[in-house]
Scaffold this active site. Structure first.
Site, PDB file in Angstrom:
ATOM      1  N   GLU A   1      85.509  17.310  81.757  1.00 12.08           N
ATOM      2  CA  GLU A   1      84.547  18.355  81.392  1.00 12.08           C
ATOM      3  C   GLU A   1      83.939  18.999  82.637  1.00 12.08           C
ATOM      4  OE1 GLU A   1      81.806  16.804  78.127  1.00 12.08           O
ATOM      5  OE2 GLU A   1      82.990  15.068  78.673  1.00 12.08           O
TER       6      GLU A   1
ATOM      7  N   THR B   1      88.274  -1.233  81.265  1.00 14.40           N
ATOM      8  CA  THR B   1      86.992  -0.717  80.778  1.00 14.40           C
ATOM      9  C   THR B   1      85.932  -1.560  81.467  1.00 14.40           C
ATOM     10  OG1 THR B   1      87.991  -0.237  78.621  1.00 14.40           O
ATOM     11  CG2 THR B   1      85.573  -0.273  78.730  1.00 14.40           C
TER      12      THR B   1
ATOM     13  N   ASP C   1      84.541   3.919  80.477  1.00 11.35           N
ATOM     14  CA  ASP C   1      85.842   3.903  79.790  1.00 11.35           C
ATOM     15  C   ASP C   1      86.825   4.747  80.618  1.00 11.35           C
ATOM     16  OD1 ASP C   1      87.894   3.779  77.937  1.00 11.35           O
ATOM     17  OD2 ASP C   1      87.031   5.322  76.641  1.00 11.35           O
TER      18      ASP C   1
ATOM     19  N   GLU D   1      79.458   5.900  79.382  1.00 14.05           N
ATOM     20  CA  GLU D   1      79.115   5.441  78.032  1.00 14.05           C
ATOM     21  C   GLU D   1      78.096   4.307  78.127  1.00 14.05           C
ATOM     22  OE1 GLU D   1      82.303   4.661  75.330  1.00 14.05           O
ATOM     23  OE2 GLU D   1      83.699   6.048  76.334  1.00 14.05           O
TER      24      GLU D   1
ATOM     25  N   ARG E   1      94.080  10.957  81.851  1.00 16.94           N
ATOM     26  CA  ARG E   1      94.187  12.135  80.978  1.00 16.94           C
ATOM     27  C   ARG E   1      95.619  12.603  80.777  1.00 16.94           C
ATOM     28  NH1 ARG E   1      89.582  11.361  78.491  1.00 16.94           N
ATOM     29  NH2 ARG E   1      87.762  11.579  79.854  1.00 16.94           N
TER      30      ARG E   1
ATOM     31  N   HIS F   1      80.345  16.271  74.176  1.00 17.18           N
ATOM     32  CA  HIS F   1      81.635  15.803  74.704  1.00 17.18           C
ATOM     33  C   HIS F   1      82.771  16.218  73.766  1.00 17.18           C
ATOM     34  CE1 HIS F   1      84.646  13.241  76.591  1.00 17.18           C
ATOM     35  NE2 HIS F   1      84.860  12.632  75.435  1.00 17.18           N
TER      36      HIS F   1
ATOM     37  N   GLN G   1      97.177  10.244  78.362  1.00 14.84           N
ATOM     38  CA  GLN G   1      96.528  10.503  77.065  1.00 14.84           C
ATOM     39  C   GLN G   1      97.092  11.758  76.388  1.00 14.84           C
ATOM     40  OE1 GLN G   1      92.264  10.892  77.464  1.00 14.84           O
ATOM     41  NE2 GLN G   1      91.897  11.043  75.275  1.00 14.84           N
TER      42      GLN G   1
ATOM     43  N   GLU H   1      84.547   7.826  81.940  1.00  9.73           N
ATOM     44  CA  GLU H   1      83.751   8.211  80.784  1.00  9.73           C
ATOM     45  C   GLU H   1      82.439   7.434  80.843  1.00  9.73           C
ATOM     46  OE1 GLU H   1      86.039   8.064  77.111  1.00  9.73           O
ATOM     47  OE2 GLU H   1      86.909  10.031  77.602  1.00  9.73           O
TER      48      GLU H   1
ATOM     49  N   ASP I   1      85.519   1.861  70.289  1.00  8.75           N
ATOM     50  CA  ASP I   1      84.896   2.956  71.035  1.00  8.75           C
ATOM     51  C   ASP I   1      84.639   4.135  70.101  1.00  8.75           C
ATOM     52  OD1 ASP I   1      83.766   4.045  73.279  1.00  8.75           O
ATOM     53  OD2 ASP I   1      85.653   4.802  74.104  1.00  8.75           O
TER      54      ASP I   1
ATOM     55  N   LYS J   1      93.822   4.350  77.920  1.00 12.92           N
ATOM     56  CA  LYS J   1      92.461   3.822  77.925  1.00 12.92           C
ATOM     57  C   LYS J   1      92.379   2.321  78.172  1.00 12.92           C
ATOM     58  CE  LYS J   1      90.183   7.501  76.120  1.00 12.92           C
ATOM     59  NZ  LYS J   1      88.931   8.048  76.652  1.00 12.92           N
TER      60      LYS J   1
HETATM   61 CA    CA Z   1      85.623   6.661  75.446  1.00  6.25          CA
END
Ligand code: CA
Length: 440
Positions: A385, A268, A244, A212, A248, A145, A251, A210, A138, A264
């Protein structure tokens, strides 16, 4: 390098009527690949190509031996239960099969009778992963971002000094890449509240998305070989949507010093349809850098990349809460809209950088682009975000609010390309739903 050819002609018409439905993702100019079988059946998985609301069953078609040369070889490879063999053949074969299918699906072709009996309605199938994914990497190619997330942790210095020089990435986990429609339990892990003296094991309370794109690699490169910028795109089979999912709170506690780990790799999600670079050729666009930014090092630079290395792929994120679903099975709130064209690093740069040290890339490997946030906040591809780290809740239709995902929430990613003078093409959807955490 793919230039426009007869398969991109916006005037092409297919004898499959649904390929002309307004807003369809799958006109005759697209022809993406997936792996499927009839839902609930024990049929073998095999490759298919989307046309309108139908799938051309490549295994069934291969039995009729309608093509010759490279197109026939590619058709045989594409009829297997994974697309790895097709991916390994390379761009001349992919292009030959695309041309043969395009001609066989056009109005007036003598091949209609042969292909017609190989159609399966998309509404009747289930999909599997398009390839056996050996490795998943990834990247982090959106500077917006990287800046938005960096600002939450380092307000005065959001962007790390290496960002404008190195296409940053980490090795993810292939085993938990799942196909669209797979639901998953909210992950559990070590979480430490900012004011707590010790972590606890618990269910994530800050579960995020996420937005992507996923990039399936085609031809392998050998261990020790560096793929140059000129060769890089010949190693890319195509692009899908990728979510993804990210915890948080897990993380935040685990990420230093080695980066993402259990935050993560619990799931996915990717979309079933892989759109080839050839199909995307009309939507290439220039790769540019602000004049004040460092230009890419020579191994990450090419004239071709500067002229047309980026892709204008429109992307959106839809959120469906259980309350919305109770009223209308199709209701959702669009919480983000952006484009892949805002990425700071291109596909070719990801491939060239990944192999510059001699790391071997293999057919069916998956690269993620990283969260594709655009320049403004409504173009941000993660709740982290969109809610400024969970401080500002999103207001949803019906009076609901969200900071992070709640149990029962479903997220749907969509992607499409459109501009005057070219056929609109789409990626289908990438969907997943959050189930309650397992009982600890
Ligand atoms: Ca990612």
């Amino acid at each position: 390098m793919t230039t426009l050819n007869e398969t991109h002609d916006p005037a092409l018409r297919s004898w499959v009527a649904s390929a002309h439905a307004a807003g369809t993702d799958f006109p005759i100019q697209n022809l993406p690949f997936a792996v499927f079988r009839r839902r609930g059946s024990t049929e073998p998985l095999r490759g298919g190509v989307a046309i309108g609301d139908q799938i051309v069953d490549l295994a069934e078609l291969a039995q009729a031996r309608p093509f010759s040369g490279r197109a026939a070889e590619a058709l045989a490879a594409g009829s297997q239960g994974t697309l790895n063999a097709l991916m390994a053949l390379g761009p001349a074969h992919w292009s030959a099969l695309r041309l043969a299918l395009s001609r066989a699906l056009r109005e007036g072709t003598h091949e209609q009778a042969v292909v017609q009996i190989c159609l399966v309605p998309q509404a009747q199938v289930e999909y599997e992963l398009p390839a056996r994914i050996g490795d998943y990497t990834d990247f982090y190619t959106s500077i917006y971002h990287a800046t938005n997330v960096g600002r939450l942790f380092r307000p005065d210095n959001p962007l790390m000094p290496n960002y404008k020089w190195v296409p940053i990435g980490y090795h993810g986990r292939a085993s938990s890449v799942v196909i669209s429609g797979t639901n998953f339990a909210r992950p559990c892990g070590q979480i430490k509240a900012p004011d707590a003296s010790a972590p606890v094991l618990g269910a994530s309370k800050r579960l995020d998305i996420e937005l992507e794109l996923g990039v399936f690699l085609g031809q392998s490169s050998a261990l020790g070989e560096a793929v140059t910028m000129l060769e890089a795109e010949d190693h890319v089979f195509g692009i899908c949507l990728l979510n993804d999912w990210s915890a948080r709170d897990i993380q935040a506690w685990e990420y230093q010093p080695l980066g993402p780990f259990l935050a993560k790799n619990f799931a996915t999600t990717i979309s079933p349809w892989v759109v080839t670079l050839e199909a995307l050729a009309p939507y290439r666009t220039a790769f540019t850098r602000p004049a004040e930014d460092p230009q890419p090092l020579p191994y990450l630079d090419s004239e071709r990349n500067r002229a047309a290395g980026a892709f204008d792929i429109q992307l959106s994120v839809g959120l469906q809460t259980p309350a919305m679903r109770a009223k209308d099975a199709k209701a959702e709130a669009v919480i983000c809209q952006t484009s892949y064209r805002h990425a700071y690093w291109t596909l070719a740069q990801m491939v060239a950088h990944h192999s510059v040290n001699g790391c071997n890339l293999q057919s069916g490997d998956l690269l993620g682009t990283g969260t594709l946030s655009g320049p403004t906040l409504d173009q941000a591809g993660a709740l982290l975000e969109l809610t400024t780290g969970g401080k500002n809740a999103l207001q949803l239709p019906g009076g609901e609010t969200r900071t992070f995902l709640e149990d029962g929430d479903a997220v749907v990613l969509r992607g499409w390309c459109e501009k005057p003078g070219h056929a609109r093409i789409g990626f289908g959807e990438c969907r997943g739903q959050v189930l309650p955490a397992r009982t600890l």
